[in-house]
Structures are given as structure tokens and as C-alpha cells.
Design a protein around this motif. Structure first.
Motif, PDB file in Angstrom:
ATOM      1  N   LEU A 307       0.997  -1.394  -0.302  1.00 44.56           N
ATOM      2  CA  LEU A 307       0.125   0.104  -0.064  1.00 44.56           C
ATOM      3  C   LEU A 307       1.103   1.281  -0.163  1.00 44.56           C
ATOM      4  N   ILE A 308       2.302   1.319   0.590  1.00 49.27           N
ATOM      5  CA  ILE A 308       2.981   2.672   0.942  1.00 49.27           C
ATOM      6  C   ILE A 308       3.720   2.499  -0.583  1.00 49.27           C
ATOM      7  N   ARG A 313       3.863   6.623  -5.623  1.00 46.65           N
ATOM      8  CA  ARG A 313       3.480   6.098  -6.519  1.00 46.65           C
ATOM      9  C   ARG A 313       2.663   7.481  -7.338  1.00 46.65           C
ATOM     10  N   HIS A 314       1.531   6.996  -6.444  1.00 39.65           N
ATOM     11  CA  HIS A 314       0.312   8.341  -7.486  1.00 39.65           C
ATOM     12  C   HIS A 314      -0.013   9.244  -6.514  1.00 39.65           C
ATOM     13  N   PHE A 315       0.599   9.762  -5.050  1.00 35.90           N
ATOM     14  CA  PHE A 315       1.094  11.282  -4.637  1.00 35.90           C
ATOM     15  C   PHE A 315       2.251  12.045  -5.396  1.00 35.90           C
ATOM     16  N   VAL A 344      -2.268  10.288   3.720  1.00 36.62           N
ATOM     17  CA  VAL A 344      -2.708   8.673   3.153  1.00 36.62           C
ATOM     18  C   VAL A 344      -1.179   8.501   3.599  1.00 36.62           C
ATOM     19  N   LEU A 345      -0.685   8.756   3.252  1.00 38.55           N
ATOM     20  CA  LEU A 345       1.017   8.069   2.450  1.00 38.55           C
ATOM     21  C   LEU A 345       1.138   7.868   3.961  1.00 38.55           C
ATOM     22  N   GLN A 350       2.829   5.186   9.201  1.00 41.92           N
ATOM     23  CA  GLN A 350       2.896   5.015  10.837  1.00 41.92           C
ATOM     24  C   GLN A 350       2.184   3.746  10.810  1.00 41.92           C
ATOM     25  N   ASN A 351       1.019   3.646  10.506  1.00 48.91           N
ATOM     26  CA  ASN A 351       0.561   1.922  10.969  1.00 48.91           C
ATOM     27  C   ASN A 351       0.982   0.988  10.098  1.00 48.91           C
ATOM     28  N   ALA A 352       2.322   0.746   8.991  1.00 49.01           N
ATOM     29  CA  ALA A 352       3.596  -0.338   9.382  1.00 49.01           C
ATOM     30  C   ALA A 352       4.338  -0.236  10.489  1.00 49.01           C
TER      31      ALA A 352
END
Length: 359
Positions: A307-308, A313-315, A344-345, A350-352
Motif C-alpha cells: 500500500l505504501i 507513486r500515486h502521490f 494518507v501515505l 505509521q501503521n506499518a
């Protein structure tokens, strides 16, 4: 009794049925759409939309698949008319009850979404585009490519929401979801390689503007409507109440009925990350939490890393397309700002880190 769709929205046979359908006889009109847009011929676009409008008693005889196809084709004219500076409902007010009925029949908003524009769009010479440019087709194909994998991932997320983090099944589900979410990375790489940010920002983005009728504003097709955010919700976002969660509340109406039901079921519950961290902490360590806890944590770290990668890449793409010297709009067609994408990135990272910390 009205005719119904062949199967659940998003199933392969249902997608094929909508792509094949042409209930308005719009193939020729949609081929002419590119020429009308090149000339900014609003009068021709208005005539084209008016000519395609079916009577309501005819809509009543459409199957659900045909309703989706009809909304797809009317939507191409809605977006084109708005792109050239005219509110379509003001130019063709008789379209409003038709759009409302198509939305009611399909259980979706009364205008086209990213699913109509990309997933339910025909192949080959019947492909509906605003510009005819190869880059537009690549952008559509990037969503078409990811849709089957993402749909499967969401069904896995539904089971994950009920899985015990200490059970081996939890890790199996996370790995399965990770494998399907990886299609999003392939998709974004395709866009990075073949779609120029200037083309998107200045040529294509104007076709995705919001439209207003009946006192309500409806967003145009947008990347935010691709429900990777639902994966976020199941994995780490369900118990969050920040800006991203509030933004997603506005995206929910633009998804399929099944996906709205998943959101309603998950919102306010404990995400997979929260449940795993709690399980490990209550047990006094990952190796005391059950035979599957360490495997579950490792799998979650892998999924969050995927997801990161996508979010990063989307950012990068969005930052290029919405630079002040390039952009025509301050936010995306789904309403997301560059700052929100960056947030969001950072939250995903942070969750990872939270999951890695307990292992």
C-alpha cells in the motif's frame, strides 16, 4: 416485472454484459464525441445528449446492465458539456428525470462514475473517450486492469474483518489480499510510464468536473472512486476519525451497493492492525499471542508495504499534475488535495511501524 442484471455488479459476466450493451444506440454518437470536443461545439453536444435521452417508460424496460450502459453513454456527454463551460442540466433539463431514474434503478448516484467511464466501457472501436488520445485509453485501462483483483481483495477483507489475529487464517487472508492489491502497483506504473502529467492536468482533468441538478452537486469520475480506500478501511482505517476518514464519507455514494454495505459494516469497528496489536499486547508478546500471530504480523507488514508503494507513486503523479504551473484545478476530481494524499501515505507508514514494533 423489470428485467434484472445477469449477476452481482462487478462479476466478470456482468462487466462483459454492460460493455456489450448499447441500449441508447450511442455507438456512433460516442465516436463523434471526440470531434465535438475538439471543436468545443457545445451546441452539437447538447443536441447529441438530447437525441440519446430515452423516455422513462423505455428505461423501465431496460435491464440493470442496460441502465449502467445508458448512464455510461449519457455521462460522456454530461462531462463534455460541462468541460466547455455549460451546466448540462441547464442546457438539457429533460435529462434530469432520466438520470434520476437510472440512478434509482442501479442503486448508484444519478451520474457516471469511474466505473462507468473505465470498467464498463467497451473495448476496441466502441471505446468511449473524450479526446481519442492514447494516453486517455491507458488511464482507462489502468482502472480496468485492477478492478477484478481489487474486487477479490475486498471480499477477502470482508472475511479478514471477522478473523482472529492469532489464527493462521488471518495471515492467509492478509497474504491473499496483498497479492491482489499488488495489481494497483502495476496499474500506477502503467500510468507513470505512459500518461504525461500535463496531458492529464490540462487536457483530461477538465472532463471530470462536477455537475449540479436538483440542488445537489455530483462529482465526476475520479481515482478516489476506485475503492482501495476500502482496503485501507479494513486494514488500518476503520477505527480512525481523521481527515481521510471524513473525506471517504464523501466518496462512499460513488461506489457499488455491495461496497457501500462493506463500508457500513466496517466503519467504527477495529481494523486488522488494531486487532493484531491489541492481541499481541494483551498476550504479553507476539510469540505468546497464538501460533498465527507472528505470521499475521509479518503478512500485515507486507501488505502495508505494498500500500505504501502504491500511495507513494500515486502521490508522485498527483504532485506533478497539480503543480501550480501545470494545474487548472487545486484538487482532484474526487475532491482530494495533494496534502491529503501525503497524509494518507504518512498514516500508512505509521501503521506499518506500529505492526513492526510489536514483533
Amino acid at each position: 416485472m423489470r428485467a434484472t442484471a445477469n449477476s452481482e455488479y462487478g462479476a466478470a459476466d456482468q462487466v462483459d454484459a454492460v460493455r456489450t450493451a448499447d441500449p441508447l444506440g450511442a455507438d456512433l454518437a460516442c465516436r463523434d464525441l471526440v470531434r465535438m470536443n475538439q471543436r468545443a461545439d457545445v451546441a452539437a453536444l447538447v443536441r447529441g445528449l438530447r437525441a440519446l435521452l430515452p423516455e422513462l417508460d423505455r428505461v423501465a424496460r431496460f435491464t440493470d446492465d442496460e441502465c449502467l450502459a445508458a448512464m455510461r453513454d449519457l455521462g460522456m456527454f454530461l462531462g463534455s458539456i460541462k468541460r466547455h463551460g455549460t451546466e448540462p442540466a441547464e442546457a438539457v433539463p429533460e435529462a434530469v428525470p432520466v438520470l434520476a431514474e437510472l440512478g434509482r434503478r442501479t442503486g448508484m448516484v444519478p451520474r457516471d462514475t469511474v466505473l462507468h467511464y473505465c470498467v464498463w466501457n467497451p473495448d476496441g472501436v466502441r471505446r468511449r473517450t473524450y479526446t481519442g488520445d492514447a494516453q486517455e485509453r491507458v488511464l482507462q485501462d489502468s482502472v480496468r486492469h485492477v478492478f477484478p483483483a481489487l474486487r477479490t481483495a475486498l471480499e477477502g477483507c470482508d472475511e479478514l474483518a471477522r478473523a482472529d489475529p492469532a489464527d493462521a487464517r488471518f495471515a492467509e487472508l492478509v497474504r491473499m489480499i496483498d497479492g491482489h492489491v499488488a495489481a494497483m502497483v502495476e496499474s500506477i506504473d502503467l500510468v507513470l510510464g505512459e500518461v504525461g502529467p500535463v496531458f492529464f492536468a490540462r487536457t483530461l482533468r477538465p472532463y471530470f468536473e462536477e455537475i449540479t441538478f436538483g440542488g445537489v452537486t455530483y462529482l465526476g469520475p475520479a481515482a478516489a472512486q476506485v475503492p482501495l480506500w476500502l482496503v485501507d478501511e479494513a486494514v488500518w482505517l476503520a477505527d480512525d476519525s481523521g481527515d481521510y476518514a471524513r473525506f471517504l464519507h464523501e466518496s462512499v455514494p460513488y461506489t457499488l451497493p455491495r461496497w457501500r454495505a462493506l463500508h457500513a459494516r466496517w466503519r467504527g469497528t477495529s481494523s486488522a492492525v488494531t486487532r493484531l496489536v491489541r492481541t499481541v499486547e494483551e498476550a504479553g508478546g507476539v510469540d505468546r499471542a497464538g501460533p498465527g500471530a507472528r505470521a499475521g504480523a509479518d503478512a500485515l507488514v507486507g501488505l502495508l508495504r505494498t500500500l505504501i508503494t502504491f500511495r507513494g507513486r500515486h502521490f508522485r503523479i498527483a504532485r506533478q499534475a497539480y503543480r501550480e504551473d501545470v494545474r487548472l484545478y487545486a484538487v482532484g476530481s474526487g475532491g482530494a488535495s495533494i496534502d491529503l494524499l501525503h497524509q494518507v501515505l504518512l498514516l500508512t507508514r505509521q501503521n506499518a511501524r506500529m505492526v513492526r514494533a510489536v514483533t
